[in-house]
Design an enzyme around this catalytic site. Structure first.
Site, PDB file in Angstrom:
ATOM      1  N   ILE A   1       0.825  -1.212   0.000  1.00  0.00           N
ATOM      2  CA  ILE A   1       0.000   0.000   0.000  1.00  0.00           C
ATOM      3  C   ILE A   1       0.860   1.263   0.000  1.00  0.00           C
ATOM      4  CG2 ILE A   1      -0.370   0.277   2.511  1.00  0.00           C
ATOM      5  CD1 ILE A   1      -2.927   0.779  -0.347  1.00  0.00           C
TER       6      ILE A   1
ATOM      7  N   ASP B   1     -10.336  -7.501   6.568  1.00  0.00           N
ATOM      8  CA  ASP B   1      -9.384  -6.469   6.122  1.00  0.00           C
ATOM      9  C   ASP B   1     -10.025  -5.622   5.013  1.00  0.00           C
ATOM     10  OD1 ASP B   1      -6.370  -5.465   6.040  1.00  0.00           O
ATOM     11  OD2 ASP B   1      -7.071  -5.743   3.986  1.00  0.00           O
TER      12      ASP B   1
ATOM     13  N   LYS C   1      -5.531   1.785   7.792  1.00  0.00           N
ATOM     14  CA  LYS C   1      -6.675   1.046   8.333  1.00  0.00           C
ATOM     15  C   LYS C   1      -6.337  -0.443   8.369  1.00  0.00           C
ATOM     16  CE  LYS C   1      -8.353  -1.424   5.768  1.00  0.00           C
ATOM     17  NZ  LYS C   1      -7.980  -2.579   4.855  1.00  0.00           N
TER      18      LYS C   1
ATOM     19  N   SER D   1      11.990   1.049   6.745  1.00  0.00           N
ATOM     20  CA  SER D   1      11.515  -0.269   6.345  1.00  0.00           C
ATOM     21  C   SER D   1      12.696  -1.213   6.459  1.00  0.00           C
ATOM     22  CB  SER D   1      11.011  -0.211   4.899  1.00  0.00           C
ATOM     23  OG  SER D   1      10.007  -1.155   4.675  1.00  0.00           O
ATOM     24  N   ARG D   2      12.398  -2.462   6.834  1.00  0.00           N
ATOM     25  CA  ARG D   2      13.505  -3.407   6.985  1.00  0.00           C
ATOM     26  C   ARG D   2      14.074  -3.768   5.625  1.00  0.00           C
ATOM     27  NH1 ARG D   2       9.911  -7.463  10.278  1.00  0.00           N
ATOM     28  NH2 ARG D   2       8.813  -7.067   8.327  1.00  0.00           N
TER      29      ARG D   2
END
Ligand code: NAP
Length: 307
Positions: free
Chosen positions: A15, A169, A91, A37-38
């Protein structure tokens, strides 16, 4: 043009790439100043792999937008608020209601903005549907939310892990629209949840609410995808199609635009307004319905699911 506020994007996955990065690139309000971010990065943007290090290194970044799945998100949100940053949540806003209440209290205590986003509420025809329904009596309503999990969540095992919410979801997107447009509140009275034999969350759900409201969510729909809400009122029939992007009244299209998907630009504009005015926006109504469905739901076991 006033200076844009600096924002960091955390959790560079589907996303973030599909929606957040383009929305920020086009935003008059925000400058994407860093990512955390990893493994993911955004070309041309300073990247960090550790959140605490980014917060320490960039005190000039006043806002963070958290794009990871709900289960790992809470510690990031809490750390950001404790570090004095405004926070925008993808969300659903958390894995549990209680953790979002805790964030709400923390944001209020620190005088920071917390925005629990519901992107579907920003769909093109949701505002018009809400206005049309405001003075009507709802006789019954039905949500049909049928999509292909392999298309929208390819290989994302977290959706079937505890806290991943399964078909809720996407279903919570429908519930976010329903709770926005209905002229009064409803509550869930029954649910049937279909769990794949090898998974922890449902792949389909049938819900019954007060007020004649029902919903069917199914993640096994191939081909045509359906995101519809049909409402029969005392003064005509409303239909929201295409995930809230087209409004029909008595079968005639009256509002919306399915060519322009402006949900994420609208979320970032709203976040800018909230930060400017020192407000928060946290509406947990859609998530309450999901929690109630998990509490009341009758379980059916269905075929095992693999991506
Ligand atoms: P995703 O691609 O599976 O995950 C997003 C990123 O979160 C990953 O790239 C990962 O980044 C980070 N992440 C995953 N697990 C983590 C962990 N345990 N700890 C820290 N970071 C972790 O998921 P997504 O599809 O983008 O969905 C993320 C959120 O957006 C969900 O709440 C979903 O409901 C919402 N959303 C998704 C869509 C969609 O179409 N997929 C649409 C609207 C909203 P690193 O591994 O690089 O750190």
């Amino acid at each position: 043009m006033p200076e844009r506020r600096k924002i960091a994007l955390v959790g560079i996955g589907k996303i973030a790439r599909d929606q957040h990065v383009p929305a920020l690139a086009a935003s008059p309000d925000w400058e994407l100043a860093a990512t955390v971010s990893r493994s993911g990065t955004v070309e041309g943007i300073e990247c960090h792999t550790d959140f605490a290090s980014m917060l320490a290194a960039r005190p000039d970044i006043g806002t963070v937008s958290l794009c990871m799945p709900p289960v790992p998100r809470h510690p990031y949100a809490e750390a950001a608020l404790r570090a004095g940053r405004h926070v925008m949540l993808e969300k659903p806003p958390g894995a549990t209601l209680a953790e979002v209440y805790a964030l709400t209290a923390l944001a209020a205590e620190r005088g920071l903005t917390l925005f629990a986003t519901w992107h579907s509420r920003m769909a093109q025809a949701v505002g018009a549907a809400k206005a049309w329904l405001a003075d009507k009596r709802v006789i019954r309503a039905h949500i049909t939310w049928r999509e292909d999990v392999r298309k929208w969540h390819p290989g994302q095992d977290w959706v079937f892990a505890p806290g991943g919410m399964g078909v809720f979801d996407p279903g919570v997107n429908a519930l976010s629209i329903l709770t926005e447009v209905l002229p009064g509140p409803v509550h869930l009275t029954a649910a049937t949840l279909s769990f794949p034999a090898n998974r922890q969350t449902p792949i389909a759900a049938d819900l019954t609410f007060t007020g004649g409201v029902t919903a069917e969510f199914d993640w096994r729909q191939e081909g045509l995808q359906t995101w519809d809400i049909d409402v029969q009122t005392d003064a005509g029939r409303l239909a929201l199609r295409m995930g809230g992007n087209r409004l029909e009244v008595d079968g005639v299209a009256v509002a919306g635009n399915t060519a322009i998907m402006g949900e994420y630009p609208a979320l970032y504009a709203r976040m800018a307004g909230l930060v400017t005015t020192g407000l928060s926006d946290i509406d947990l109504a859609p998530m309450v319905h999901v929690a109630d469905a998990m509490t009341l739901g009758r379980r059916i076991e269905v075929a095992a699911f693999e991506f």
